[in-house]
Design a protein around this motif. Sequence first.
Motif, PDB file in Angstrom:
ATOM      1  N   ILE A  28     -33.884 -74.168 -41.316  1.00 49.61           N
ATOM      2  CA  ILE A  28     -33.764 -73.322 -42.738  1.00 49.61           C
ATOM      3  C   ILE A  28     -34.471 -74.035 -43.417  1.00 49.61           C
ATOM      4  O   ILE A  28     -35.141 -73.314 -44.182  1.00 49.61           O
ATOM      5  CB  ILE A  28     -32.320 -73.230 -42.838  1.00 49.61           C
ATOM      6  CG1 ILE A  28     -31.551 -72.614 -41.846  1.00 49.61           C
ATOM      7  CG2 ILE A  28     -32.170 -72.216 -44.114  1.00 49.61           C
ATOM      8  CD1 ILE A  28     -31.639 -71.103 -41.726  1.00 49.61           C
ATOM      9  N   TYR A  29     -34.432 -75.351 -43.521  1.00 46.32           N
ATOM     10  CA  TYR A  29     -35.025 -76.229 -44.563  1.00 46.32           C
ATOM     11  C   TYR A  29     -36.527 -75.836 -44.249  1.00 46.32           C
ATOM     12  O   TYR A  29     -37.448 -75.667 -45.136  1.00 46.32           O
ATOM     13  CB  TYR A  29     -34.852 -77.768 -44.302  1.00 46.32           C
ATOM     14  CG  TYR A  29     -35.961 -78.544 -44.620  1.00 46.32           C
ATOM     15  CD1 TYR A  29     -36.339 -78.655 -46.111  1.00 46.32           C
ATOM     16  CD2 TYR A  29     -36.677 -79.030 -43.764  1.00 46.32           C
ATOM     17  CE1 TYR A  29     -37.620 -79.335 -46.328  1.00 46.32           C
ATOM     18  CE2 TYR A  29     -38.062 -79.804 -44.147  1.00 46.32           C
ATOM     19  CZ  TYR A  29     -38.396 -80.048 -45.397  1.00 46.32           C
ATOM     20  OH  TYR A  29     -39.444 -80.676 -45.835  1.00 46.32           O
ATOM     21  N   SER A  32     -37.560 -72.947 -45.861  1.00 42.66           N
ATOM     22  CA  SER A  32     -38.039 -72.991 -47.456  1.00 42.66           C
ATOM     23  C   SER A  32     -39.213 -73.771 -47.649  1.00 42.66           C
ATOM     24  O   SER A  32     -39.879 -73.497 -48.683  1.00 42.66           O
ATOM     25  CB  SER A  32     -36.778 -73.729 -48.086  1.00 42.66           C
ATOM     26  OG  SER A  32     -36.967 -75.067 -47.919  1.00 42.66           O
ATOM     27  N   ILE A  35     -41.938 -71.445 -47.557  1.00 41.98           N
ATOM     28  CA  ILE A  35     -42.224 -70.714 -48.812  1.00 41.98           C
ATOM     29  C   ILE A  35     -43.031 -71.602 -49.683  1.00 41.98           C
ATOM     30  O   ILE A  35     -43.817 -71.033 -50.419  1.00 41.98           O
ATOM     31  CB  ILE A  35     -40.772 -70.350 -49.679  1.00 41.98           C
ATOM     32  CG1 ILE A  35     -39.974 -69.719 -48.542  1.00 41.98           C
ATOM     33  CG2 ILE A  35     -40.926 -69.504 -50.856  1.00 41.98           C
ATOM     34  CD1 ILE A  35     -40.169 -68.257 -48.327  1.00 41.98           C
TER      35      ILE A  35
END
Lengths: 202, 272, 684
Positions: A28-29, A32, A35
């Motif tokens: 998940i990191y 991010s 992004i």
Amino acid sequence: MATTDASMHDEIQAEASQGTVVNFGFWIYLMSDVIIFSMLFAGFVVLSTSYAGGPTGRELFELPGVFLETLALLFSSLTYGLVMISLRQGNKRRVQGWLLVTFLLGACFIGLELHEFLSLALEGHGPQRSGFLSAFFTLVGTHGTHVTFGLLWILVMVGQVAYKGLTPAVASRLTRLSLFWHFLDIVWIAVFSTVYLGGMYR
Amino acid sequence: MQSLTAFYTAGAVGADERGLIAITAVLMLFVFIPVVSLTLFFAWRYRESNAEARYSPKWSHSNLLEVFLWGGPIVIIAILGTLTWISTHRLDPYNSLASENQDPVQVEAIAMDWKWLFVYPQYNVAAVNELAMPVNTPISLHLTSDTVMTAIMIPRMGSQIYAMSGMRTQLHLLPTQTGDFMGKNYQYNGRGFASERFHARSMTDEQFKSWIKKAKASGQRLDEARYAELTKPSQPEGVTYFSPVKPHLLNYVIKQYHTGSPRNRITRTAER
Amino acid sequence: MLGRLSLDAIPYDNGIIMFAVALMAIVGVVAVGSTTYLGKWGYLYKEWLTSVDHKKIGIMYIILAFVFLLRGFVDALMMRAQQATAGPGHSGYLPPEHFAELFTGHGTMMILFVAMPLIIGIINIAVPPQIGARDVAFPFMNSISLWLTYAGGLLIMASLAVGQFSTAGWTGYAPFSEYPANPSTGVDYWIWALQISGIGTTLTGINFLVTILRERAPGMTLMRMPIFTWTALITMIMVVLAFPALTVALGMLTLDRLFDFHFFTGGMGGNQMMYINMFWIWGHPEVYIVILPAFGVFSEVTATFCNKRLFGYRTMVYATMVIALLSFTVWVHHFFTMGQGPLRNTVFAISTMVIGIPTGVKIYNWMATMFRGRIEFKQPMLWTLGFILLFTVGGMTGVMLAIPGIDYKVHNSEFLVAHFHNVLIPGTIFGMFAGYTYWFPKAFGFRLDEQWGRRAFWGWTIGFTVAFMPLYVLGAMGMPRRMVSYSNPAWTPWLWVAAFGALIVLYGIACQVVQLLVSIKNRDRLADLTGDPWGGRTLEWAMSSPPAEYNFAVIPTVHGIDAFMEMKEQGTAYQQPAEYSDIHMPKSTPAGLVIGAGAFVFGFGVIWWIWWLAILGGLTMLASVIWRACTDDVEFTIPAAEVKRVEDERFRKLALAGQRGDVIDTGSRGRMPFGGDMTGLHPG
């Protein structure tokens, strides 16, 4: 005796499931971070022709140097793959050895990048020159900063392997470092094609 | 009543927007009234102390009701969406407005700290803080900013549009009444923001002609040097007229932001 | 040595600021003094500052939020007073720069340091127990998030005394926020407060995303999760996707300001429109990040206090997903007036309006939940009803603003200000107050006083209406936002009404302060001995109030939506197991606190160009992370015997509650005294 075995088993189970939770969190990191890089790429694309009378990518980029950088990083990904194979074999020496090789290749990459940045800046083509150059330095530099932190992480892991050995916790951290390192490789391929190739053949 | 600028308009664009506000508000009441009245009714009817009301603690689903709950808003949004599609294209600030036998008056507007410069290239005059407009004549504004981002707005006339350095935006207006209307920058731009405003004067053709004459008679030339002087942060009390004006001033201002020179007018001393 | 910091940075000449600084100093001295006097430093450090317990972290988030709510509200009062008194011929009592600091600070604090910590705090308190978990997936990272948020908040506090705050508005539009136009430290304080707390929020997002997806109790499938957990999950996905955009936008602005880069500058190839796009690519999802958890609270509260299942659970979940998805596709509606052409405006306008569909459905579902319910008008339900009635107005004006033709007319006006307060106050703030009163007994073991709670509710509801409805009128009168003074006499009466409304809100806030004090004083009378003060439906009410450190002695197994209600109906809710096993819990660590302190020092150093200090702060953070990364021993064990002791105590309290005649909702039609048919309570 039997109960100890059972509780040992539970503990290993718990450790393993904790490992997958952390790995999931790390994924998940990385999302991010995707992004972050997407925004930087978007910014670069928006500003890719904002030369403000300054030089264009075509005038500035020297592909041979960049090609060398790319090779160093791609090979470091390969050697990190060898770290993971050695880890699976439980060979502590080899894990350390390949970690160090990966470190050296990564350091080569950073060295070449710093050389490129410095020579550009010294010729007066620093990030202050135009929007295009600001975006270039920031995008490439953010990737470079990630690699630098990756290098630091490699060193920490070399130390951990030396002091703690290949414990489940250390192995789990090596897995995540592997994710991180390959991720940076993928980002670099995007940087190479968008920034350098795109800049040369615009 | 005159102070309700959204409804009491003196321009064609504003009148159109007023209609849009009214239609939308009425449509929204179809949502608002049922929601408020039913909520209040349910709250009263199903209060804990009311033992007479039916109580169905497990009732939590109804396909039929769901169809209405989704269907209602979808229908309203579909109507509003159509309205939006049409009105947005019609009200685009870049649309030139048609008027009988009148060519539009071209105006170049340049935002500064904390004032507006309006240039009339057709007449070779310019004015600080006064926008003169012949009534029933389309006004075609081309805007840029020689400072931070700003937004021009004459509430009684019509739409708002940003003005940004190095860029050109457009706004079209069509005054339908004469009068002196308040215009100002609506985007916060520092110390002088609140007290900055300009006169948007809508006038008859004769009055406009004499306005041009008055501006021409000012004898103040607006060349590069005078322009540079003008861009310094200030808040002039009255109106200043210029004639003649450096040709293609708007392009000149825009282009300055595209050269490689580090000159950048967006420089000001510290706010405090 | 000290960069651009000198004694001149302290605004001695500004009496108002110096008064505020003195007040802050007094509060600080009293806090430090009383802690020392009571000898509580050890307790504070061991039990709170170094804690990784989600319940305590949640409480600390909410404390931060309430401190900033007070500060942000004082700013609001000052602005209302200024605008009421600064009509034609008057200039009020504030200089323009100070007024600009107020509106910038008010917006920044209310969104980032009130709404966000309230939401994250309540999620921390409620979500892990709702899914039957003992803690979050990454308890240490939770502590880092908390202290990064505190570091950001502390920077805003510091800006009051040393230097100044930004004057560029909470959105910090470039190029006004760029160095040439705004060279003071204000914008830098704003950047670093947002940047540091924003990174903390991103970590929270990762943490809860993993917690909710991976740490649920057995049997709790996604479609059995409590609706608040659902909204938290979707919110956290949005956090992970949106906050990095803010990080990048602020990072670019920092490079522009510090090192003369040209991302958003007026000339040299910078693109100011890019800043606005990037800011709102974060900023619009952020609006829904602060509203969706509030929707979740309203759903829980409506079901609980209507004593009825939530109507349309699935619809609620899908509606939330649709809202989240659409929220990433509407950012252009913040600048319809930038001249991007009718087609683009239309597309973004329609996607904005489409959000009205799932939002409307949610409101209808709450109404359908009330239908044929048994509504208890306790505080959380009052906030919910206030929300439905007032938020509908905000939604209406939102749809109006979404139409470009109307936006051209009222953009940047008080109409806009009225609209977003009309959604954020009844939406987020009322939602969080509902959550605060709803879960307060869970966190502290006693309820909040009802009488004062009602007064607070009426103060806020009436105050809000009186304060913000006039702003719609002012918007229709063409009054721009952010005006320190004005010359149109027609605006003055409306601004006086608005100022009066703010005073009514002040009454509401005062009631909340009194409520807290009165409730602490009467905590024995208000005690929640059962752990289920409202007849709750979800698992957090199966724990004692306040919960044991490990939340659940035995992880519950879930069979449906409203898991706890089902247990109560089947009579399995209060059964004490025959034996317990050891429980592993994360150890406290000071590393999070140190990282937060390092972040504050780093931020302060960069703001004032004190590079050695910045490097020191950076190295502190790096060293703590590495030290922590090398620590394997991060858990401790609570032995089964200790668990049994705690649980025995809990069941003794439950029996006491039964004797006292506390009622407990058994989920069936009527309610019966505790212990009546709860035979499971006394296994022996």
